[in-house]
Motif scaffolding. Structure first.
Motif, PDB file in Angstrom:
ATOM      1  N   LYS A 245       0.525  -1.062  11.315  1.00 28.75           N
ATOM      2  CA  LYS A 245       0.801  -2.371  11.911  1.00 28.75           C
ATOM      3  C   LYS A 245      -0.296  -3.351  11.508  1.00 28.75           C
ATOM      4  CE  LYS A 245      -1.709  -1.467  16.222  1.00 28.75           C
ATOM      5  NZ  LYS A 245      -1.624  -1.432  17.694  1.00 28.75           N
ATOM      6  N   TRP A 246       0.027  -4.642  11.661  1.00 24.69           N
ATOM      7  CA  TRP A 246      -0.970  -5.692  11.499  1.00 24.69           C
ATOM      8  C   TRP A 246      -1.804  -5.769  12.772  1.00 24.69           C
ATOM      9  CZ3 TRP A 246      -2.268  -8.305   7.247  1.00 24.69           C
ATOM     10  CH2 TRP A 246      -1.335  -8.414   6.215  1.00 24.69           C
ATOM     11  N   LEU A 247      -3.087  -6.053  12.607  1.00 23.36           N
ATOM     12  CA  LEU A 247      -3.950  -6.310  13.749  1.00 23.36           C
ATOM     13  C   LEU A 247      -4.274  -7.796  13.841  1.00 23.36           C
ATOM     14  CD1 LEU A 247      -6.602  -3.433  13.528  1.00 23.36           C
ATOM     15  CD2 LEU A 247      -4.511  -3.495  14.884  1.00 23.36           C
ATOM     16  N   THR A 248      -4.565  -8.260  15.039  1.00 24.89           N
ATOM     17  CA  THR A 248      -5.060  -9.625  15.191  1.00 24.89           C
ATOM     18  C   THR A 248      -6.466  -9.699  14.601  1.00 24.89           C
ATOM     19  OG1 THR A 248      -6.114  -9.171  17.312  1.00 24.89           O
ATOM     20  CG2 THR A 248      -3.781  -9.863  17.355  1.00 24.89           C
ATOM     21  N   PRO A 249      -6.941 -10.901  14.256  1.00 26.67           N
ATOM     22  CA  PRO A 249      -8.328 -11.022  13.770  1.00 26.67           C
ATOM     23  C   PRO A 249      -9.345 -10.448  14.764  1.00 26.67           C
ATOM     24  CG  PRO A 249      -7.126 -13.037  13.301  1.00 26.67           C
ATOM     25  CD  PRO A 249      -6.210 -12.185  14.145  1.00 26.67           C
ATOM     26  N   GLU A 250      -9.111 -10.649  16.059  1.00 22.03           N
ATOM     27  CA  GLU A 250     -10.040 -10.140  17.069  1.00 22.03           C
ATOM     28  C   GLU A 250     -10.102  -8.615  17.030  1.00 22.03           C
ATOM     29  OE1 GLU A 250     -10.861 -10.243  21.911  1.00 22.03           O
ATOM     30  OE2 GLU A 250      -9.045 -11.136  21.086  1.00 22.03           O
ATOM     31  N   GLU A 251      -8.934  -7.972  16.964  1.00 15.68           N
ATOM     32  CA  GLU A 251      -8.906  -6.506  16.894  1.00 15.68           C
ATOM     33  C   GLU A 251      -9.535  -6.013  15.587  1.00 15.68           C
ATOM     34  OE1 GLU A 251      -6.866  -3.865  19.198  1.00 15.68           O
ATOM     35  OE2 GLU A 251      -8.358  -5.231  20.021  1.00 15.68           O
ATOM     36  N   THR A 252      -9.251  -6.704  14.486  1.00 18.08           N
ATOM     37  CA  THR A 252      -9.849  -6.337  13.197  1.00 18.08           C
ATOM     38  C   THR A 252     -11.364  -6.366  13.286  1.00 18.08           C
ATOM     39  OG1 THR A 252      -7.938  -7.211  11.986  1.00 18.08           O
ATOM     40  CG2 THR A 252      -9.993  -6.939  10.752  1.00 18.08           C
ATOM     41  N   ALA A 253     -11.894  -7.440  13.870  1.00 18.89           N
ATOM     42  CA  ALA A 253     -13.346  -7.571  14.016  1.00 18.89           C
ATOM     43  C   ALA A 253     -13.911  -6.465  14.901  1.00 18.89           C
ATOM     44  CB  ALA A 253     -13.689  -8.937  14.587  1.00 18.89           C
ATOM     45  N   ASN A 254     -13.169  -6.069  15.926  1.00 17.89           N
ATOM     46  CA  ASN A 254     -13.625  -4.973  16.789  1.00 17.89           C
ATOM     47  C   ASN A 254     -13.765  -3.676  16.001  1.00 17.89           C
ATOM     48  OD1 ASN A 254     -13.675  -6.634  19.037  1.00 17.89           O
ATOM     49  ND2 ASN A 254     -11.699  -5.945  19.827  1.00 17.89           N
ATOM     50  N   TYR A 255     -12.763  -3.375  15.185  1.00 18.25           N
ATOM     51  CA  TYR A 255     -12.825  -2.139  14.409  1.00 18.25           C
ATOM     52  C   TYR A 255     -13.897  -2.199  13.323  1.00 18.25           C
ATOM     53  CZ  TYR A 255      -8.782  -0.100  16.699  1.00 18.25           C
ATOM     54  OH  TYR A 255      -7.938   0.453  17.639  1.00 18.25           O
ATOM     55  N   TYR A 256     -14.110  -3.373  12.733  1.00 17.02           N
ATOM     56  CA  TYR A 256     -15.220  -3.515  11.784  1.00 17.02           C
ATOM     57  C   TYR A 256     -16.545  -3.215  12.471  1.00 17.02           C
ATOM     58  CZ  TYR A 256     -12.289  -5.896   8.244  1.00 17.02           C
ATOM     59  OH  TYR A 256     -11.333  -6.212   7.300  1.00 17.02           O
ATOM     60  N   ASN A 257     -16.729  -3.784  13.659  1.00 21.50           N
ATOM     61  CA  ASN A 257     -17.979  -3.586  14.379  1.00 21.50           C
ATOM     62  C   ASN A 257     -18.169  -2.143  14.830  1.00 21.50           C
ATOM     63  OD1 ASN A 257     -19.873  -6.009  15.249  1.00 21.50           O
ATOM     64  ND2 ASN A 257     -17.817  -6.845  14.947  1.00 21.50           N
ATOM     65  N   GLY A 258     -17.079  -1.435  15.027  1.00 16.88           N
ATOM     66  CA  GLY A 258     -17.183  -0.057  15.474  1.00 16.88           C
ATOM     67  C   GLY A 258     -17.333   0.957  14.352  1.00 16.88           C
ATOM     68  N   ALA A 259     -17.219   0.512  13.108  1.00 18.12           N
ATOM     69  CA  ALA A 259     -17.253   1.441  11.967  1.00 18.12           C
ATOM     70  C   ALA A 259     -18.655   1.572  11.384  1.00 18.12           C
ATOM     71  CB  ALA A 259     -16.291   0.971  10.890  1.00 18.12           C
ATOM     72  N   LYS A 260     -18.988   2.752  10.944  1.00 18.26           N
ATOM     73  CA  LYS A 260     -20.226   2.944  10.182  1.00 18.26           C
ATOM     74  C   LYS A 260     -20.058   2.406   8.761  1.00 18.26           C
ATOM     75  CE  LYS A 260     -21.570   7.089  12.781  1.00 18.26           C
ATOM     76  NZ  LYS A 260     -21.778   8.561  12.694  1.00 18.26           N
ATOM     77  N   ILE A 261     -18.870   2.623   8.199  1.00 21.83           N
ATOM     78  CA  ILE A 261     -18.568   2.176   6.833  1.00 21.83           C
ATOM     79  C   ILE A 261     -17.175   1.568   6.818  1.00 21.83           C
ATOM     80  CG2 ILE A 261     -18.081   2.939   4.469  1.00 21.83           C
ATOM     81  CD1 ILE A 261     -20.159   5.158   4.872  1.00 21.83           C
ATOM     82  N   VAL A 262     -17.041   0.397   6.207  1.00 23.33           N
ATOM     83  CA  VAL A 262     -15.723  -0.193   5.979  1.00 23.33           C
ATOM     84  C   VAL A 262     -15.459  -0.201   4.472  1.00 23.33           C
ATOM     85  CG1 VAL A 262     -14.225  -2.198   6.238  1.00 23.33           C
ATOM     86  CG2 VAL A 262     -15.862  -1.638   8.041  1.00 23.33           C
ATOM     87  N   ILE A 263     -14.317   0.358   4.088  1.00 27.40           N
ATOM     88  CA  ILE A 263     -13.898   0.367   2.686  1.00 27.40           C
ATOM     89  C   ILE A 263     -13.114  -0.909   2.397  1.00 27.40           C
ATOM     90  CG2 ILE A 263     -12.496   1.539   0.940  1.00 27.40           C
ATOM     91  CD1 ILE A 263     -12.848   4.124   2.574  1.00 27.40           C
ATOM     92  N   ASN A 264     -13.422  -1.519   1.270  1.00 27.74           N
ATOM     93  CA  ASN A 264     -12.644  -2.653   0.779  1.00 27.74           C
ATOM     94  C   ASN A 264     -12.066  -2.259  -0.578  1.00 27.74           C
ATOM     95  OD1 ASN A 264     -11.519  -5.153   0.279  1.00 27.74           O
ATOM     96  ND2 ASN A 264     -13.451  -6.274   0.184  1.00 27.74           N
ATOM     97  N   LEU A 265     -10.757  -2.263  -0.680  1.00 29.74           N
ATOM     98  CA  LEU A 265     -10.078  -1.947  -1.939  1.00 29.74           C
ATOM     99  C   LEU A 265      -9.104  -3.084  -2.216  1.00 29.74           C
ATOM    100  CD1 LEU A 265      -9.379  -0.074  -4.308  1.00 29.74           C
ATOM    101  CD2 LEU A 265      -7.785   1.129  -2.795  1.00 29.74           C
ATOM    102  N   HIS A 266      -9.397  -3.878  -3.244  1.00 27.32           N
ATOM    103  CA  HIS A 266      -8.631  -5.088  -3.500  1.00 27.32           C
ATOM    104  C   HIS A 266      -7.209  -4.783  -3.961  1.00 27.32           C
ATOM    105  CE1 HIS A 266     -12.653  -6.902  -3.501  1.00 27.32           C
ATOM    106  NE2 HIS A 266     -12.037  -8.048  -3.281  1.00 27.32           N
ATOM    107  N   ARG A 267      -6.351  -5.718  -3.670  1.00 20.65           N
ATOM    108  CA  ARG A 267      -4.955  -5.672  -4.115  1.00 20.65           C
ATOM    109  C   ARG A 267      -4.893  -5.856  -5.636  1.00 20.65           C
ATOM    110  NH1 ARG A 267      -0.755 -10.197  -1.767  1.00 20.65           N
ATOM    111  NH2 ARG A 267       1.028  -9.799  -3.143  1.00 20.65           N
TER     112      ARG A 267
END
Length: 374
Positions: A245-267
């Motif tokens: 599912k899509w997350l709201t920006p607020e929820e996205t920011a929450n999960y970013y803050n809760g992660a030790k590592i965030v993976i970014n893989l471009h389209r």
């Protein structure tokens, strides 16, 4: 009696372990947030010129991920121009412009704004500009609309020459940015915490990539969010870690803050299943997540794009990987090297706050427009 005593000992041991783990987790997160706050407080934000012009902002008329960009741009405009009006691309733009009488009509994304509407605005003596925020993925469409605007801004560096070749006189590169009201370091509940987090739709090249690292990810506390992830061959292995599912920006920011590592893989710019990019224009500029992850004060592992080094310093602000094997190796390394991981995240935060917010982008946009001889 012996059974009861054994059970009591087990419970006491569990409580002690939970208390210790909770204390450690709380200490680590409190320390991280304190260091982030120190970084932010040390930065003196530049005050931007307030222009005496009036701007009508024509928003995308779409939801996530474009609506948050609309909001960030509007907030920045309100701080930097005398008057700001807003109208959705789905509403009567010409009537609103006639009533508001702006000096400039700024279109965001523009997928739902017809060329005839732009021509009518120009006939009213209003300068027109567009900021394309999803290049180069739909250039089969944008090449037919860009030439109708007085000024074109594109999030994608590789599109500058493309638009010039299609009759646009004034074309400028303006990357996207971070909206700090939405993305910033903050405390989050344990339910948002993970070792590894990824946000994004399951385009086919991402599916192929994640299938190659699925066995490794299955051994970690992983969170994956986005549509279409049931396409994974290894979906059953990662199912408990995926929310389609899509997350709201607020929820996205929450999960970013809760992660030790965030993976970014471009389209991929060459996915013909979804893209409208028959000219096969490459994608050189980083996506909005690059800025948003760093703005959250979180450690980022990203695949490289050509323009990345013009925006960040790899190795200082974030870490780059070039293959599934290298990604796994670097995840393992940085999970076990907390201080180094946190120092890179702090550097990414510092650089983003200083250089990559929407107030700075709008300041650049307005300055560029005001310096043009039109």
């Amino acid at each position: 009696m012996r059974t009861r005593r054994k059970y009591a000992n087990i419970m006491a041991s569990a409580r002690a372990a939970g208390s210790h783990n909770g204390y450690t987790l709380g200490f680590q997160n409190g320390r991280r947030l304190g260091r982030c706050e120190t970084v932010i407080r040390a930065i003196t934000k530049e005050s931007h010129i307030r222009h005496g012009m009036s701007v009508l902002c024509i928003t995308s008329g779409l939801g996530v991920p474009f609506a948050p960009i609309d909001k960030a741009v509007l907030e920045a405009l309100q701080m930097q121009v005398a008057r700001v009006g807003a109208v959705s691309a789905l509403d009567d733009i010409v009537k609103t412009a006639r009533d508001f009488k702006p000096d400039l009509a700024l279109v965001l994304l523009g997928m739902r704004v017809e060329p005839e509407t732009v021509n009518r605005l120009k006939a009213m003596g209003i300068r027109t500009a567009i900021w394309y925020s999803d290049d180069p993925y739909y250039t089969d469409m944008t090449r037919n609309t860009a030439r109708h605007y007085d000024i074109v801004f594109t999030n994608e560096l590789s599109c500058i020459e493309f638009y010039r070749q299609h009759g646009c006189r004034y074309v400028f590169h303006l990357p996207l940015a971070a909206h700090f009201k939405g993305f910033h370091p903050k405390p989050v509940r344990v339910s948002y915490m993970s070792d590894i987090c990824f946000m994004g739709s399951a385009y086919w090249h991402r599916v192929e990539f994640f299938d190659q690292i699925a066995d490794y990810l299955a051994t970690k506390n992983v969170r994956i969010f986005g549509i279409w992830w049931k396409r994974l061959k290894s979906y059953s292995r990662l199912k408990s870690s995926i929310q389609t599912k899509w997350l709201t920006p607020e929820e996205t920011a929450n999960y970013y803050n809760g992660a030790k590592i965030v993976i970014n893989l471009h389209r991929s710019p060459h996915d013909e299943t979804f893209n409208k990019n028959s000219a096969r224009i490459p994608a050189w500029t980083t996506n909005p997540r690059t800025f948003e992850i760093c703005a959250s004060g979180t450690f980022q592992l990203t695949d490289a794009r050509e323009d990345l080094t013009g925006l960040y310093v790899p190795g200082r602000d974030l870490i780059v990987y070039s293959s599934p094997e290298e990604l796994v190796s670097k995840i393992e390394y940085y999970l076990h090297n907390e201080e180094e991981r946190n120092q890179i995240a702090l550097s990414g935060l510092d650089h983003t706050v200083r250089n990559h917010d929407y107030h700075q982008r709008i300041a650049t946009l307005l300055r560029t427009i005001n310096e043009l001889p039109i």
